[in-house]
Write a protein that holds these residues in place. Structure first.
Motif, mmCIF file in Angstrom:
data_model
loop_
_atom_site.group_PDB
_atom_site.id
_atom_site.type_symbol
_atom_site.label_atom_id
_atom_site.label_comp_id
_atom_site.label_asym_id
_atom_site.label_seq_id
_atom_site.Cartn_x
_atom_site.Cartn_y
_atom_site.Cartn_z
ATOM 1 N N UNK A 73 108.754 85.875 34.938
ATOM 2 C CA UNK A 73 109.984 86.738 35.016
ATOM 3 C C UNK A 73 109.708 88.085 35.364
ATOM 4 N N UNK A 74 109.841 88.546 36.932
ATOM 5 C CA UNK A 74 109.497 89.654 37.229
ATOM 6 C C UNK A 74 110.557 90.631 36.680
ATOM 7 N N UNK A 75 111.635 90.599 36.174
ATOM 8 C CA UNK A 75 112.610 91.307 35.747
ATOM 9 C C UNK A 75 112.065 92.045 34.346
ATOM 10 N N UNK A 76 111.426 90.896 33.269
ATOM 11 C CA UNK A 76 110.853 90.847 32.110
ATOM 12 C C UNK A 76 109.349 91.234 32.381
ATOM 13 N N UNK A 77 108.770 91.466 33.394
ATOM 14 C CA UNK A 77 107.230 91.706 33.738
ATOM 15 C C UNK A 77 106.665 90.686 32.717
ATOM 16 N N UNK A 78 106.933 89.392 32.726
ATOM 17 C CA UNK A 78 106.132 88.553 31.579
ATOM 18 C C UNK A 78 105.940 87.198 32.429
ATOM 19 N N UNK A 79 105.012 86.595 32.138
ATOM 20 C CA UNK A 79 104.350 85.380 32.854
ATOM 21 C C UNK A 79 104.291 84.313 31.691
ATOM 22 N N UNK A 80 104.685 83.104 31.973
ATOM 23 C CA UNK A 80 104.444 81.834 31.008
ATOM 24 C C UNK A 80 103.763 80.834 31.208
ATOM 25 N N UNK A 81 103.309 80.347 30.277
ATOM 26 C CA UNK A 81 102.421 79.024 30.429
ATOM 27 C C UNK A 81 103.065 78.010 29.556
ATOM 28 N N UNK A 82 103.668 76.946 30.250
ATOM 29 C CA UNK A 82 104.293 75.860 29.513
ATOM 30 C C UNK A 82 103.427 74.646 29.462
ATOM 31 N N UNK A 83 102.883 74.382 28.168
ATOM 32 C CA UNK A 83 101.750 73.428 27.872
ATOM 33 C C UNK A 83 102.640 72.118 27.639
ATOM 34 N N UNK A 84 102.607 70.927 27.957
ATOM 35 C CA UNK A 84 103.224 69.783 27.535
ATOM 36 C C UNK A 84 101.911 68.634 27.386
ATOM 37 N N UNK A 85 102.178 67.690 26.601
ATOM 38 C CA UNK A 85 101.365 66.620 26.340
ATOM 39 C C UNK A 85 99.839 67.067 26.200
ATOM 40 N N UNK A 86 99.714 68.022 25.273
ATOM 41 C CA UNK A 86 98.614 68.663 24.914
ATOM 42 C C UNK A 86 97.447 67.678 24.234
ATOM 43 N N UNK A 87 96.409 68.149 24.764
ATOM 44 C CA UNK A 87 95.148 67.067 24.390
ATOM 45 C C UNK A 87 94.062 68.010 23.396
ATOM 46 N N UNK A 88 93.380 67.400 22.748
ATOM 47 C CA UNK A 88 92.398 68.070 21.978
ATOM 48 C C UNK A 88 91.483 68.998 22.806
ATOM 49 N N UNK A 89 91.203 68.409 23.816
ATOM 50 C CA UNK A 89 90.344 68.987 24.917
ATOM 51 C C UNK A 89 91.192 70.315 25.569
ATOM 52 N N UNK A 90 92.225 70.449 25.167
ATOM 53 C CA UNK A 90 92.855 71.821 25.664
ATOM 54 C C UNK A 90 92.799 72.870 24.484
ATOM 55 N N UNK A 91 92.046 72.828 23.599
ATOM 56 C CA UNK A 91 91.601 73.661 22.445
ATOM 57 C C UNK A 91 90.979 74.744 23.138
ATOM 58 N N UNK A 92 91.393 75.842 22.978
ATOM 59 C CA UNK A 92 90.435 77.182 23.691
ATOM 60 C C UNK A 92 91.343 78.475 23.288
ATOM 61 N N UNK A 93 90.692 79.630 23.780
ATOM 62 C CA UNK A 93 91.307 80.803 23.736
ATOM 63 C C UNK A 93 91.944 80.799 25.181
ATOM 64 N N UNK A 94 93.137 81.084 25.538
ATOM 65 C CA UNK A 94 93.770 81.138 26.585
ATOM 66 C C UNK A 94 94.028 82.692 26.811
#
Length: 123
Positions: A73-94
């Motif tokens: 959202x450039x008006x809010x100068x924010x970027x998003x990461x929607x993460x669905x169907x998460x798996x244990x191997x997605x565990x990390x610092x993002x």
């Protein structure tokens, strides 16, 4: 001051969802591609995906394709990461990062970085 601040991490069960946010200072956002990266304990930092300045182009690594969605959202100068169907191997610092061009998937082009937010997926 150039700043990127991630938020939204936490603990979630496998199959669940989380949405990460990255709030940027205007100087860090500008006409820049934004990327998401992650680093699990004992592993190298991994590129997750990127979105172009206008939001019209995205790229995802195969490991997250179809499960993760990057938006901005450039008006809010924010970027998003929607993460669905998460798996244990997605565990990390993002981490989110800002590139020095309108779109790139080359890690060397990302020159501003946030401090990271922890995502833990339990099995």
């Amino acid at each position: 001051q150039v700043q990127l601040v991630e938020s939204g991490g936490g603990l979630v069960q496998a199959g669940g969802s989380l949405r990460l946010s990255c709030a940027a200072s205007e100087r860090a956002f500008g006409s820049r591609a934004m990327g998401w990266f992650r680093q699990a304990p004992g592993k190298e930092r991994e590129f997750v995906g990127a979105i172009s300045w206008g939001g019209g182009t995205t790229y995802y690594e195969d490991s997250v394709k179809g499960r993760f969605t990057i938006s901005r959202d450039n008006a809010k100068i924010t970027v998003y990461l929607q993460m669905n169907s998460l798996k244990p191997e997605d565990t990390a610092v993002y981490y989110c990062a800002a590139a020095n061009r309108p779109f790139t998937i080359a890690v060397r082009d990302y020159d501003y970085w946030g401090q990271g937010t922890q995502v833990t997926v339990s099995s």
